[in-house]
Motif scaffolding. Structure first.
Motif, PDB file in Angstrom:
ATOM      1  N   LEU A  47       0.806  -1.222   0.000  1.00  0.00           N
ATOM      2  CA  LEU A  47       0.000   0.000   0.000  1.00  0.00           C
ATOM      3  C   LEU A  47       0.844   1.280   0.000  1.00  0.00           C
ATOM      4  CD1 LEU A  47      -2.773  -1.226   2.439  1.00  0.00           C
ATOM      5  CD2 LEU A  47      -2.949  -0.916  -0.026  1.00  0.00           C
ATOM      6  N   VAL A  48       2.161   1.148   0.176  1.00  0.00           N
ATOM      7  CA  VAL A  48       2.991   2.360   0.093  1.00  0.00           C
ATOM      8  C   VAL A  48       2.896   2.970  -1.308  1.00  0.00           C
ATOM      9  CG1 VAL A  48       4.638   1.627   1.861  1.00  0.00           C
ATOM     10  CG2 VAL A  48       5.118   1.132  -0.543  1.00  0.00           C
ATOM     11  N   ASP A  49       2.478   2.142  -2.273  1.00  0.00           N
ATOM     12  CA  ASP A  49       2.334   2.669  -3.634  1.00  0.00           C
ATOM     13  C   ASP A  49       0.907   3.093  -3.946  1.00  0.00           C
ATOM     14  OD1 ASP A  49       5.046   2.306  -4.299  1.00  0.00           O
ATOM     15  OD2 ASP A  49       4.678   0.142  -4.489  1.00  0.00           O
ATOM     16  N   ASP A  50       0.080   3.102  -2.949  1.00  0.00           N
ATOM     17  CA  ASP A  50      -1.312   3.527  -3.134  1.00  0.00           C
ATOM     18  C   ASP A  50      -1.452   4.932  -2.535  1.00  0.00           C
ATOM     19  OD1 ASP A  50      -3.979   4.105  -2.779  1.00  0.00           O
ATOM     20  OD2 ASP A  50      -4.518   2.092  -2.053  1.00  0.00           O
ATOM     21  N   PRO A  51      -1.492   5.967  -3.407  1.00  0.00           N
ATOM     22  CA  PRO A  51      -1.493   7.343  -2.912  1.00  0.00           C
ATOM     23  C   PRO A  51      -2.677   7.639  -1.981  1.00  0.00           C
ATOM     24  CG  PRO A  51      -1.211   7.268  -5.299  1.00  0.00           C
ATOM     25  CD  PRO A  51      -1.537   5.885  -4.870  1.00  0.00           C
ATOM     26  N   ALA A  52      -3.812   7.021  -2.257  1.00  0.00           N
ATOM     27  CA  ALA A  52      -4.979   7.279  -1.406  1.00  0.00           C
ATOM     28  C   ALA A  52      -4.721   6.768   0.006  1.00  0.00           C
ATOM     29  CB  ALA A  52      -6.209   6.611  -1.994  1.00  0.00           C
ATOM     30  N   PHE A  53      -4.120   5.580   0.079  1.00  0.00           N
ATOM     31  CA  PHE A  53      -3.831   5.018   1.402  1.00  0.00           C
ATOM     32  C   PHE A  53      -2.805   5.889   2.133  1.00  0.00           C
ATOM     33  CE2 PHE A  53      -1.518   2.298   4.375  1.00  0.00           C
ATOM     34  CZ  PHE A  53      -2.564   1.784   5.114  1.00  0.00           C
ATOM     35  N   CYS A  54      -1.762   6.303   1.423  1.00  0.00           N
ATOM     36  CA  CYS A  54      -0.733   7.136   2.044  1.00  0.00           C
ATOM     37  C   CYS A  54      -1.330   8.439   2.575  1.00  0.00           C
ATOM     38  CB  CYS A  54       0.377   7.451   1.046  1.00  0.00           C
ATOM     39  SG  CYS A  54       1.357   6.000   0.639  1.00  0.00           S
ATOM     40  N   GLU A  55      -2.251   8.974   1.830  1.00  0.00           N
ATOM     41  CA  GLU A  55      -2.878  10.218   2.263  1.00  0.00           C
ATOM     42  C   GLU A  55      -3.685   9.998   3.543  1.00  0.00           C
ATOM     43  OE1 GLU A  55      -6.021  13.230   0.344  1.00  0.00           O
ATOM     44  OE2 GLU A  55      -4.485  12.484  -1.048  1.00  0.00           O
ATOM     45  N   LYS A  56      -4.399   8.872   3.579  1.00  0.00           N
ATOM     46  CA  LYS A  56      -5.169   8.564   4.797  1.00  0.00           C
ATOM     47  C   LYS A  56      -4.236   8.358   5.980  1.00  0.00           C
ATOM     48  CE  LYS A  56      -8.981   6.243   2.417  1.00  0.00           C
ATOM     49  NZ  LYS A  56      -9.303   4.886   1.969  1.00  0.00           N
ATOM     50  N   TRP A  57      -3.118   7.723   5.718  1.00  0.00           N
ATOM     51  CA  TRP A  57      -2.121   7.487   6.761  1.00  0.00           C
ATOM     52  C   TRP A  57      -1.642   8.826   7.343  1.00  0.00           C
ATOM     53  CZ3 TRP A  57      -0.192   2.721   8.539  1.00  0.00           C
ATOM     54  CH2 TRP A  57       0.912   2.811   9.383  1.00  0.00           C
ATOM     55  N   GLN A  58      -1.331   9.745   6.438  1.00  0.00           N
ATOM     56  CA  GLN A  58      -0.880  11.080   6.874  1.00  0.00           C
ATOM     57  C   GLN A  58      -1.973  11.797   7.657  1.00  0.00           C
ATOM     58  OE1 GLN A  58       0.139  12.814   3.092  1.00  0.00           O
ATOM     59  NE2 GLN A  58       2.270  12.117   3.191  1.00  0.00           N
ATOM     60  N   GLN A  59      -3.198  11.616   7.198  1.00  0.00           N
ATOM     61  CA  GLN A  59      -4.319  12.275   7.863  1.00  0.00           C
ATOM     62  C   GLN A  59      -4.471  11.780   9.297  1.00  0.00           C
ATOM     63  OE1 GLN A  59      -5.829  14.793   6.775  1.00  0.00           O
ATOM     64  NE2 GLN A  59      -7.456  14.992   8.316  1.00  0.00           N
ATOM     65  N   VAL A  60      -4.306  10.453   9.486  1.00  0.00           N
ATOM     66  CA  VAL A  60      -4.388   9.881  10.841  1.00  0.00           C
ATOM     67  C   VAL A  60      -3.328  10.522  11.734  1.00  0.00           C
ATOM     68  CG1 VAL A  60      -3.875   7.797  12.179  1.00  0.00           C
ATOM     69  CG2 VAL A  60      -5.449   7.671  10.229  1.00  0.00           C
ATOM     70  N   LYS A  61      -2.113  10.569  11.243  1.00  0.00           N
ATOM     71  CA  LYS A  61      -1.029  11.141  12.051  1.00  0.00           C
ATOM     72  C   LYS A  61      -1.332  12.601  12.376  1.00  0.00           C
ATOM     73  CE  LYS A  61       2.486   9.308  13.062  1.00  0.00           C
ATOM     74  NZ  LYS A  61       2.699   8.551  14.323  1.00  0.00           N
ATOM     75  N   PHE A  62      -1.818  13.314  11.361  1.00  0.00           N
ATOM     76  CA  PHE A  62      -2.103  14.733  11.556  1.00  0.00           C
ATOM     77  C   PHE A  62      -3.187  14.937  12.622  1.00  0.00           C
ATOM     78  CE2 PHE A  62      -4.284  18.717  10.408  1.00  0.00           C
ATOM     79  CZ  PHE A  62      -3.215  19.580  10.557  1.00  0.00           C
ATOM     80  N   GLU A  63      -4.242  14.130  12.547  1.00  0.00           N
ATOM     81  CA  GLU A  63      -5.326  14.276  13.529  1.00  0.00           C
ATOM     82  C   GLU A  63      -4.848  13.914  14.932  1.00  0.00           C
ATOM     83  OE1 GLU A  63      -8.791  12.155  12.103  1.00  0.00           O
ATOM     84  OE2 GLU A  63      -8.821  13.359  10.262  1.00  0.00           O
ATOM     85  N   ASN A  64      -3.985  12.898  15.020  1.00  0.00           N
ATOM     86  CA  ASN A  64      -3.427  12.552  16.336  1.00  0.00           C
ATOM     87  C   ASN A  64      -2.619  13.718  16.896  1.00  0.00           C
ATOM     88  OD1 ASN A  64      -4.581  10.016  16.268  1.00  0.00           O
ATOM     89  ND2 ASN A  64      -2.731   8.978  15.530  1.00  0.00           N
ATOM     90  N   LYS A  65      -1.897  14.399  16.020  1.00  0.00           N
ATOM     91  CA  LYS A  65      -1.100  15.543  16.466  1.00  0.00           C
ATOM     92  C   LYS A  65      -2.001  16.718  16.859  1.00  0.00           C
ATOM     93  CE  LYS A  65       2.689  16.187  13.756  1.00  0.00           C
ATOM     94  NZ  LYS A  65       3.563  16.037  12.551  1.00  0.00           N
ATOM     95  N   GLN A  66      -3.077  16.883  16.088  1.00  0.00           N
ATOM     96  CA  GLN A  66      -4.018  17.955  16.433  1.00  0.00           C
ATOM     97  C   GLN A  66      -4.626  17.748  17.818  1.00  0.00           C
ATOM     98  OE1 GLN A  66      -6.669  17.992  13.046  1.00  0.00           O
ATOM     99  NE2 GLN A  66      -6.250  20.182  12.756  1.00  0.00           N
ATOM    100  N   ASP A  67      -4.919  16.479  18.138  1.00  0.00           N
ATOM    101  CA  ASP A  67      -5.480  16.181  19.464  1.00  0.00           C
ATOM    102  C   ASP A  67      -4.618  16.737  20.566  1.00  0.00           C
ATOM    103  OD1 ASP A  67      -7.630  14.878  18.501  1.00  0.00           O
ATOM    104  OD2 ASP A  67      -6.954  12.841  19.021  1.00  0.00           O
ATOM    105  N   ILE A  68      -3.328  16.492  20.443  1.00  0.00           N
ATOM    106  CA  ILE A  68      -2.450  16.905  21.540  1.00  0.00           C
ATOM    107  C   ILE A  68      -2.246  18.422  21.513  1.00  0.00           C
ATOM    108  CG2 ILE A  68      -0.213  16.567  20.417  1.00  0.00           C
ATOM    109  CD1 ILE A  68       0.411  15.147  23.241  1.00  0.00           C
ATOM    110  N   CYS A  69      -2.234  19.005  20.332  1.00  0.00           N
ATOM    111  CA  CYS A  69      -2.139  20.466  20.263  1.00  0.00           C
ATOM    112  C   CYS A  69      -3.338  21.091  20.957  1.00  0.00           C
ATOM    113  CB  CYS A  69      -2.081  20.934  18.812  1.00  0.00           C
ATOM    114  SG  CYS A  69      -0.541  20.484  18.015  1.00  0.00           S
ATOM    115  N   ALA A  70      -4.509  20.502  20.741  1.00  0.00           N
ATOM    116  CA  ALA A  70      -5.729  21.033  21.361  1.00  0.00           C
ATOM    117  C   ALA A  70      -5.607  20.980  22.885  1.00  0.00           C
ATOM    118  CB  ALA A  70      -6.928  20.230  20.899  1.00  0.00           C
TER     119      ALA A  70
END
Ligand code: GPU
Length: 839
Positions: free
Chosen positions: A516-539
């Motif tokens: 799935l590293v070659d699946d751009p949609a999956f990679c984007e979702k992966w990044q989104q998960v990390k980003f939301e986790n980071k937003q949680d702690i920023c909040a």
């Protein structure tokens, strides 16, 4: 491994039926257990009501599991550990039971918030760090793999202290985890055992004319077991965590009381209860305190007596004890079990020495968790003899027979006898607990490949030469249930939607993520998960006073106990250097970074406490400097514990595993970060070596000396000052600290730390500095290419199969314990409709 006959059912009507029952359960518990109306209930009342309702759902499995143990001729693992760092129970039990969704709906329909209720739990912090948390992960995997097991330990009234930061300094506060009430434990007063200490031994002839020894203790206390059920993931097996609490044999002495000696009457009770009062907060630092030895003996004797009782419930004698129990010594803290079991077998059950020794050595196995010399336990012979006179006699006898063997094996070699003896006679005499554990066990293991190799070649080299097959490796692991499913639900959902949920009990299945590293949609979702986790702690940390953290920054995290060998100060030197460079060159092309620290220092460890002060002092200056605003931020999160770990591992981009090579036995935080898609910057130390092997070198940021280079440098004569003088960046960083830039001009405050680095540097921080800074530069460059970073992160997570504690436990079962799964069926069904008729 599927559960039969549970409430875990998918059909919609069943679902709503169960939710209705759960809601009724909450209301019942609130009314009958807590004794309050909903409108008067506190959050704690609601937490307890929900927990008791969930606990009821475990009882059928719990009782059936215990019955399965009693009925079948099954082997049980007894895991002896002075620490179990379990973390919050409610959330984990909901996940393992498969009840999370239903309970959270029932809670919400009751007008409450499941997150709030879960977060309310005061976690049982009955451990210092890695060793205690490992024991907890192992209990989860034992239950999930359906291996019958009892975790034996101490029910400390006060667990690990709560850490507050006051003016940058660590402040310790007593942990009152039991204060709000503990809904997960069952007190078993009728299973109390008696524990002696002090006194003397005497020889006597029994009725059959046999010469025997009897220990006449000066004091007795009672050990009361408290049982906490440990449920596996979606199986019926429920194991037991049995923690012992000390009580006086009688609550107070009426004779003393009647003659007016109230103090004296209460004294005995207080002395007894002191034994399990508090966890010693020293991680890998042996202190030699008498009360600590008493704690160790107390829980070990309780546990051995308990196992003997369980065994004799099924068998006429103890001849086959090793077929029924495999007892693991979690480091040397429970090693006094060896002479204690000898005493029980010989003095109480009248076995001969030879028979007893055969049973003992087939029962125990020992795990070593450290190479640090200051962590190796050695009790003064005087103290041990005063507290446990019979045990000292037994230790001497074990030693004398062992040394006879050594003399036969190595004729004329007096040096090997001196080195291997249980008694260290180089000055004041000490009992070396690691030697006792090695001699009394049939298997010894280290906790990572490198660690085991170093044990074989250095720390336990003599024992390895004597018994080449005894020392093996079992690399540590962590449970993906708590460290992924529970703590990172976004990632768990994404992974399951892509590859199914089989990975939760077979972590090797994460390999399916690789394509799935070659699946751009999956990679984007992966990044989104990390980003939301980071937003949680920023909040969480955006208050009007403090800095607001930038979720686009690289989150660079080091959380673990504060210890010089773990080198939090190496991390700091890089931060100060980066700060310095940014100040001098605002155009420096580096990504914004947020550095996050967390960890406790032992209260008596001055240097570790000074490191905490330095982190906070640097944070104060950097966070309020407009020149680096949004580019550099530092956060020390107080009171790092399991609960905070749930939050931090999922949001990290970079995991700091930077100990000096040869010092960290394994590390387990390194595994938690990696499974959650963080990349590691690390040395070739502990399990880092194997993590790098699994994820491939190109997906790991390696720096620093390996163990050979460390050894060579030490032999050649290490002089940190030369390095300081030759490295401009390093010099600038050290000087900023030394000149008081982070201490309002005070040049004394951090002097002990600076002097230690410049004149001793026992953990070679300066020697690894340049390599670390260069590696961090590379980290920054890769982070600026998000596509590449994400692929590396996915590959890291995908290759973490090896580091599931399920794999570790399977290894122990096969190599050490020789136990097999015992699936539990739910034979015992429901309570009789019309109540009991007591016999
Ligand atoms: N460890 Br010994 C502790 O946390 N406390 C101790 O008293 C001793 C060891 C740790 C090691 O430092 C760590 O490297 C390892 O991963 C962990 O035990 C579990 O094996």
């Amino acid at each position: 491994m599927t559960r039969t006959n549970t409430t875990d059912c998918n059909s919609h009507t069943n679902d709503s039926n169960n939710i209705k029952k759960l809601k009724r359960g909450f209301a019942y518990k609130l009314f009958y257990q807590q004794g309050v109306w909903p409108q008067n209930a506190s959050l704690n009342d609601y937490y307890l009501a929900v927990s008791y309702t969930v606990r009821d759902r475990m009882q059928k499995m719990f009782l059936n599991s215990i019955r399965a143990l009693q009925e079948k001729d099954s082997k049980i693992v007894g895991y002896l550990s002075a620490e179990f760092l379990m973390g919050p129970h409610l959330h984990n039990n909901l996940i393992n039971l498969g009840l999370y969704d239903q309970v959270s709906r029932a809670v919400e329909e009751s007008g409450l918030d499941i997150k709030q209720i879960i977060d309310h739990e005061e976690e049982p912090g009955l451990g210092n760090g890695g060793l205690g948390r490992l024991a907890a992960c192992y209990l989860d995997s034992l239950a999930t793999l359906q291996i019958p097991a009892i975790g034996y330990g101490i029910r400390y009234e006060f667990g690990m202290f709560d850490q507050e930061i006051e003016n940058g300094w660590q402040k310790e506060l007593g942990d009152r985890w039991l204060h709000p009430g503990n809904p997960w434990e069952f007190k078993k007063a009728h299973m109390a055992v008696e524990i002696g200490s002090g006194g003397y031994t005497e020889r006597y002839t029994d009725d059959h004319g046999n010469l025997r020894v009897r220990w006449v203790p000066a004091r007795m206390v009672k050990g009361i077991p408290y049982d906490t059920p440990v449920i596996g993931y979606r199986v019926n097996n429920v194991n037991l965590l049995r923690l012992w609490s000390a009580e006086a044999p009688k609550s107070f002495d009426f004779d003393d009381f009647n003659v007016g000696d109230y103090q004296g009457a209460v004294h005995e009770k207080i002395m007894a209860e002191t034994i399990t009062k508090v966890l010693y907060p020293n991680d890998e630092q042996f202190r030699g305190k008498e009360l600590r030895l008493l704690q160790q003996y107390f829980f070990v004797s309780c546990s051995m007596q308990d196992m003997v009782r369980i065994h004799l419930f099924q068998f006429p004698n103890l001849d086959n004890f090793p077929d029924k129990f495999a007892v693991q010594l979690n480091d040397t803290h429970p090693a006094i079990a060896v002479p204690e079991f000898m005493r029980l077998l010989i003095d109480v059950h009248h076995y001969s020495w030879e028979q007893a020794w055969d049973i003992v050595t087939h029962t125990f196995a020992y795990t070593n968790h450290t190479l640090l010399p200051e962590a190796l336990e050695k009790w003064s012979v005087d103290m041990l003899g005063r507290l446990l006179p019979r045990h000292l006699e037994i230790i001497y006898e074990i030693n004398s027979r062992f040394l006879d063997l050594i003399r036969i094996k190595y004729p004329g070699d007096v040096d090997v006898v001196r080195r291997m003896s249980i008694i260290d006679e180089s000055g004041e005499r000490y009992v070396r607990m690691a030697h006792l554990a090695c001699i009394g066990s049939h298997a010894i293991n280290g906790v990572a490949e490198l660690h085991t190799r170093l044990l074989k070649n250095h720390t336990l080299a003599d024992f390895h030469r004597l018994w080449p097959d005894k020392l093996t490796n079992v690399t540590n692991g962590v449970t993906p249930r708590r460290w992924m499913v529970l703590s990172n639900p976004r990632l768990a959902r994404l992974i399951s939607s892509a590859i199914g949920d089989g990975w939760i009990t077979d972590l090797y299945k994460l390999r399916k993520l690789e394509p799935l590293v070659d699946d751009p949609a999956f990679c984007e979702k992966w990044q989104q998960v990390k980003f939301e986790n980071k937003q949680d702690i920023c909040a969480m940390f955006s208050c009007d006073c403090g800095p607001v953290f930038n979720p686009y920054a690289l989150f660079d995290v080091q959380v673990k106990r504060i210890h010089e060998y773990k080198r939090q100060h190496l991390n700091l030197l890089h931060i100060v250097n980066l700060y310095h460079r940014l100040k001098n060159n605002p155009d420096l092309d580096v990504p914004p970074r947020t550095f996050i620290f967390g960890g406790k220092a032992a209260p008596g460890y001055t240097m570790a406490k000074l490191i905490i002060k330095l982190i906070n002092s640097v944070a104060d200056v950097v966070n309020s400097d407009p020149d680096v605003k949004n580019r550099l931020q530092i956060l020390f999160i107080p009171n790092f514990n399991v609960q905070i770990g749930h939050m931090l591992y999922p949001m990290a981009d970079l995991s700091e595993q930077i100990s000096l090579a040869g010092k960290e036995a394994s590390g387990t935080g390194n595994m938690k970060f990696s499974m959650n898609g963080a990349l590691t910057i690390g040395t070739l130390d502990g399990a880092n070596v194997e993590i790098r092997e699994e994820v491939a070198p190109e997906n790991f940021f390696l720096f620093g000396m390996d163990v050979n280079a460390v050894e060579d440098l030490r032999r050649a004569g290490y002089n940190p000052q030369t390095i300081y003088n030759q490295n401009e960046g390093l010099k600038a960083a050290i000087n900023l600290i030394a000149m008081g830039h982070f201490s309002h001009g005070d040049q004394e405050l951090f002097r002990p730390l600076i002097d230690s680095l410049l004149y001793h540097d026992p953990y070679m921080v300066l020697a690894d500095y340049q390599s670390y800074v260069e590696c961090q530069q590379k980290v920054g460059e890769v982070f600026q290419d998000p596509g590449r970073w994400t692929k590396m992160a996915i590959r890291n997570a995908a290759r973490m199969g090896k580091f599931s504690s399920d794999r570790s436990i399977a290894d122990y079962c096969r190599k050490v314990w020789k136990v097999k799964p015992l699936p539990v069926e739910l034979k015992l069904q429901r309570l009789p409709e019309n109540g009991f008729k007591f016999p």
